[in-house]
Each structure stands twice: as structure tokens, then as C-alpha cells.
Design an enzyme around this catalytic site. Structure first.
Site, PDB file in Angstrom:
ATOM      1  CE  LYS A 151      -1.969   2.981   2.060  1.00 35.21           C
ATOM      2  NZ  LYS A 151      -1.836   4.425   1.688  1.00 35.21           N
ATOM      3  N   GLY A 177       6.754   5.837   8.386  1.00 35.99           N
ATOM      4  CA  GLY A 177       5.897   7.019   8.371  1.00 35.99           C
ATOM      5  C   GLY A 177       5.956   7.721   9.714  1.00 35.99           C
ATOM      6  CB  SER A 178       3.712  10.152  11.315  1.00 30.77           C
ATOM      7  OG  SER A 178       2.526   9.422  11.551  1.00 30.77           O
ATOM      8  N   GLY A 180       2.549   5.066  13.294  1.00 28.82           N
ATOM      9  CA  GLY A 180       3.297   3.838  13.574  1.00 28.82           C
ATOM     10  C   GLY A 180       2.893   3.220  14.908  1.00 28.82           C
ATOM     11  CD  GLU A 228      13.430   2.426  10.435  1.00 28.71           C
ATOM     12  OE1 GLU A 228      13.652   3.568  10.881  1.00 28.71           O
ATOM     13  OE2 GLU A 228      14.082   1.435  10.771  1.00 28.71           O
ATOM     14  CB  CYS A 268      13.374   9.494   8.362  1.00 28.34           C
ATOM     15  SG  CYS A 268      12.108   8.794   7.398  1.00 28.34           S
ATOM     16  CD  GLN A 295       4.186  17.587   5.848  1.00 28.36           C
ATOM     17  OE1 GLN A 295       3.138  16.977   6.039  1.00 28.36           O
ATOM     18  NE2 GLN A 295       5.177  17.576   6.730  1.00 28.36           N
ATOM     19  CD  GLU A 341       9.998  13.434  11.577  1.00 30.12           C
ATOM     20  OE1 GLU A 341       8.950  12.795  11.748  1.00 30.12           O
ATOM     21  OE2 GLU A 341      11.010  12.964  11.034  1.00 30.12           O
TER      22      GLU A 341
HETATM   23  C1  UN1 Z   1      14.117   8.669   4.728  1.00 29.06           C
HETATM   24  O1  UN1 Z   1      14.399   9.828   4.980  1.00 29.06           O
HETATM   25  O2  UN1 Z   1      12.986   8.254   4.974  1.00 29.06           O
HETATM   26  O3  UN1 Z   1      19.929   8.119   4.430  1.00 29.06           O
HETATM   27  C2  UN1 Z   1      15.057   7.736   4.090  1.00 29.06           C
HETATM   28  C3  UN1 Z   1      19.215   8.769   3.675  1.00 29.06           C
HETATM   29  C4  UN1 Z   1      18.530   8.053   2.529  1.00 29.06           C
HETATM   30  C5  UN1 Z   1      17.258   7.434   2.985  1.00 29.06           C
HETATM   31  C6  UN1 Z   1      16.361   8.375   3.735  1.00 29.06           C
HETATM   32  N1  UN1 Z   1      19.409   7.047   1.990  1.00 29.06           N
HETATM   33  O4  UN1 Z   1      19.038   9.962   3.814  1.00 29.06           O
END
Ligand code: UN1
Length: 498
Positions: A178, A231-232, A236, A253, A287, A334, A388
């Protein structure tokens, strides 16, 4: 834009391209221009049900395909992505906004992962161990789990699905995917490649649609044995609760509040290059983005001046244009969220050095552009220092020692990536030891992890699992311990000790 020309796409379930059972569709939009790129199925629980049933049936034969043969298909996937790299990157820039060099990188990350994981098809190592009894062999192997649900975000529309789908498949699981509601087209293009590479029907299925309907149905489905989610933190943790009630494995994650420490002996030119890239690359929507810069008092004035000068020069625009440095944020909501945080920062007493506004001049008026933003005089504990933001906003925080800088770095609920700029090996080693994150960089920004090392974070960033590296195989397999007694008599472990 002519609405008449907009293409309509379908889900891929059991080897067939099908519309949502309800026949409903939703739009995929270009965040730089507002253009409608396509219509995709707005799937609901009934579509998820069909996909899970297909995946459950396909599992019975896919798990018996020897792993090296499964991997041959994944090598073909790598080759096909490579052939289409440019088209995929262009579509990705259109669908989620980041600039073309970065979308090429995202596609490259999926290629890297496909080659890496395909190689694992000939390893998937277990191990042998001596038995405590004579004439008895003991070893262990990785076994697949069954149907895996993959729920992914929009900021890395190919890389992140590749981290999950490829290892799930090489281990012998089948998948229902998804993709994020903002990037369904990339998800569908990715799945098309698996079909072309010869993956049997039902082994990989995709249902596009809102998280609330399609995603939740996948999480709640009793035949889905594993959920892998990026995701957030809020979503999560909600998913994890549901999975816990069903006794389902879940790999999460989630958020980050990544920081870089800059010591006075650092190469400030390098630190500036790396921090501008880490804070404003992908419009700050990683992230791993650097949203806190903890600078030693003695380097503060110079680093601040350099960063502000560079941030002001970044050119906003459509990511397809070669002169654009920073694309739009992904959506109106956003954009509002980022701006709300800027207002919060000002109210908390942080000093806005640059940015802090939406940019909507000329052609930018149709997209969601936000000026790269730097706050100074940020104190540990402020909301903009703890939460964040997921946008082009970074904070400058002063520290007067390495020890204090590391304490500030560790002082958030998250723990994904971190970095330190210094030429002092002792300071670097001490920081590596004391920083509580899953990824640590020295003289490098906070972004740019490579696929063959474990990716993930501590504390509220995750729940202990890792993607990337061979460690990802632990998410998508379970251990089977095998004992073969060739003594021809009853041997009782722990009891017969003569
Ligand atoms: C993400 O931000 O969700 O290390 C992944 C990094 C990338 C992956 C980021 N290779 O910034």
C-alpha cells in the site's frame, strides 16, 4: 492541463490489473504545479481482502521456489529499474516534488537494494552448531512467514518500498503493498517492473488508496503475518497497538529529530556544505534530515553566517528545472504544518534568521513552496527542538563543550541519525560512543545512508528492527532450528549426560 487526458491506473492483484471494487478513484497531483498526473484506485477493505487472498494462495508455491531462483527475478528487477531510471526519476519529481538529481538517487537506491538483496538469494545464511549429544546434527535456517503488508511514505517512493519488498520476497514471503496516497503512481510503476521481470501472479500485489481505509484493513487482516511501516510516529504507534492485539510482527521506521554537532576545530566549509544539504535537501522531508545544528560557542558566529548566506541563495522551483535547488513540500497541509512550527518557534523565543514564509511568486504560486528556514538561539526543550517538522527548517543551538553537545543531541525522544564535525579523532570517537542513534556520521551530514548497512533508529524512531544490511532479513524471516539424530536410539537432551 486538460482533465480529459488524465490517465486512469489500476491495482495489481493476483497478476491482473483491476480497478477498485467500488470503482472509486483518487487523484495524484504535482505539488509544484497543481497538475493532475493520474487517477488511481481509491481502494477499500474489499480490495485489500482480494489482494491478501491472492498473496496467501501464491505463498504456497513461492515459498518452495529455491531462494537463488527467487533472486534471479530480483536481479532482473534491478536491470529493469536501471533501464528506466530517468523516466522513473522524472515521474517521481512530478509526483512528490524533490529535484531531479535527488529522484535519480532515490531510484538508484532501489537499484542498489535490488542487486544487494538478489545476492542474498545465494546466501540467506543460517549456521550449524555442535549438538550436546553424539550422532546428532544441529543447524538453523531462515523460514518465511507468509503474507507481508508493506506501507510506505511519499518522501522516498521507490527506495523505501524497495527496502521492504525485495527482502520480503527473497525470503519467500508474498506481499501486499500500500503506497503513500501522495505517490501511488511510483508504487504502480515499481510493481509493473516486477511483473515484467517474471514474478508469478499473487506474489506481489498493490492496492492504492487512503491509509485510513486500505492501510488499516491490511494491518487488521488476520492472514497478514508481518507489517512493515515507515511514516509518522503517531501512525506507527497506532499500527503497533493493533498488531500487538493480533500477535503480528511489526517493523516500524518513524520520526527523527536528527542533529549535527560542529566543534570549533571543524572544517567549517565542509560543515556548511553538508548541513545545507542535510537540512534542505528533499526540502527537509527526510527522516534523516538535519533539523538541529548544535554548534560550539567558538564556531557559532562563523558557521551561522555561512549557513544563512547559503540558505538565502537556494533557488526554489519545479524540481524538473536544472536551476532548482529545492522543490516544493508535498502538499498544502504539509505547508501549513511547517508554517505552524515556524510560528511556534517564534513564540517560544527562537530568533528567525532566514526564511519563515511561504514563497508564491510567479510560477511558484501554483505549488507548495516554503523558504529554507534557520532559527537561532534555540534552547533545548523548545518544541521546535523536540518535535519533527518534516520540512525545510533547521535550528541552531549553542553548546560550550562536547559533553554538553552530546547531551543536547541525545535529549529528544528520537534516535535515527546524527553527525559530528571535528578534526579531533578523540572527540569523534567519544561522540560515536555516547550518541544514542542508529546511524552516526563523522564529517558528513545526517543523510545518505547506504543500503548494505543497517538503517533504523533507537527510542521512538523505531521498535528495534533495522532495514538495509542483512539485518533486514530478520524482519522478514523466522528461525527454524533443526536437529537430526542419527544415533538410532532415544537420546534425551539435558538428561542423558554419560
Ligand atoms: C528517509 O528519509 O525516509 O539516508 C530515508 C538517507 C537516505 C534514505 C532516507 N538514503 O538519507
Amino acid at each position: 492541463m486538460s482533465a480529459v487526458e488524465v490517465a486512469t491506473y489500476k491495482n495489481y492483484v493476483d497478476g491482473t490489473w483491476v480497478p477498485a471494487r467500488s470503482a472509486q478513484v483518487m487523484e495524484s497531483l504535482n505539488p509544484a504545479t497543481g497538475e493532475v498526473l493520474g487517477l488511481v484506485p481509491k481502494s477499500g477493505p474489499e480490495d485489500v481482502e482480494a489482494a491478501v487472498q491472492a498473496a496467501a494462495r501464491a505463498y504456497q508455491s513461492w515459498r518452495k521456489v529455491p531462494a537463488p531462483r527467487r533472486a534471479e527475478i530480483l536481479f532482473r528487477v534491478a536491470e529493469l529499474i536501471l533501464q528506466r531510471k530517468e523516466d522513473l526519476a522524472r515521474l517521481m519529481t512530478q509526483e512528490m516534488g524533490k529535484v531531479l538529481p535527488e529522484t535519480r538517487g532515490d531510484v538508484q537506491e532501489a537499484i542498489d537494494m535490488a542487486y544487494f538483496i538478489a545476492g542474498e538469494g545465494r546466501r540467506l545464511h543460517g549456521y550449524t552448531a555442535p549438538s550436546e549429544m553424539p550422532h546428532k546434527a544441529a543447524y538453523c535456517v531462515r523460514a518465511p512467514l507468509g503474507v507481508v503488508g508493506v506501507i510506505t511514505p511519499w518522501n522516498f517512493p521507490m527506495a523505501i518500498p524497495s527496502w521492504k519488498i525485495l527482502p520480503a520476497l527473497v525470503c519467500g514471503n508474498t506481499v501486499v503493498f500500500k503506497p503513500a496516497s501522495y505517490t501511488p503512481l511510483l508504487g504502480l510503476k515499481f510493481v509493473e517492473i516486477f511483473e515484467e521481470a517474471g514474478l508469478p501472479p499473487g506474489v506481489l500485489n498493490i492496492v492504492t488508496g487512503p491509509g485510513g481505509a486500505a492501510g488499516d484493513a491490511l494491518v487488521a487482516h488476520p492472514q497478514v503475518r508481518v507489517i512493515s511501516f515507515t511514516g509518522s510516529t503517531e501512525t506507527g504507534l497506532r499500527l503497533a497497538e493493533k498488531c500487538a492485539r493480533l500477535g503480528k510482527r511489526v517493523s516500524l521506521e518513524m520520526g527523527g529529530k536528527n542533529a549535527a554537532i560542529v566543534m570549533p576545530d571543524a572544517d567549517l566549509g565542509l560543515a556548511t556544505d553538508a548541513l545545507v544539504w542535510s537540512a534542505f535537501g528533499t526540502t527537509g522531508q527526510r527522516c534523516t534530515a538535519c533539523s538541529r545544528i548544535i554548534v560550539h560557542r567558538d564556531a557559532r558566529a562563523e558557521l551561522t553566517e555561512r549557513l544563512v548566506e547559503r540558505a538565502r541563495r537556494l533557488r526554489l522551483g519545479d524540481g524538473l528545472r536544472p536551476d532548482t535547488d529545492v522543490g516544493p513540500v508535498v502538499s498544502e497541509s504539509q505547508l501549513q504544518r511547517v508554517h505552524e512550527y515556524v510560528e511556534i518557534g517564534k513564540r517560544e523565543g527562537a530568533r528567525l534568521l532566514t526564511g519563515g514564509t511561504r514563497v508564491a511568486d510567479g510560477a511558484l504560486a501554483r505549488g507548495y513552496f516554503y523558504a529554507p528556514t534557520i532559527f537561532d538561539s534555540v534552547r533545548p526543550g523548545m518544541r521546535i527542538e523536540q518535535e519533527e517538522i518534516f520540512g525545510p527548517v533547521t535550528d541552531l543551538i549553542e553548546a560550550d563543550s562536547l559533553e554538553r553537545a552530546v547531551a543536547i543531541l541525545n535529549g529528544t525522544p528520537y534516535g535515527l541519525s546524527a553527525s559530528i564535525f571535528t578534526r579531533d579523532i578523540n572527540a569523534a570517537m567519544e561522540a560515536i560512543d555516547d550518541i544514542e542513534t542508529g546511524i552516526v556520521y563523522v564529517n558528513h551530514g545526517t543523510i545518505g545512508a547506504e543500503v548494505h548497512l543497517p538503517f533504523g533508529g533507537t527510542k521512538n524512531t523505531g521498535n528495534g528492527h533495522r532495514e538495509g544490511g542483512t539485518q533486514v532479513l530478520d524482519v522478514f524471516s523466522e528461525w527454524k532450528a533443526v536437529y537430526i539424530d542419527f544415533s538410532g536410539r532415544l537420546q534425551r537432551a539435558q538428561i542423558d549426560r554419560e
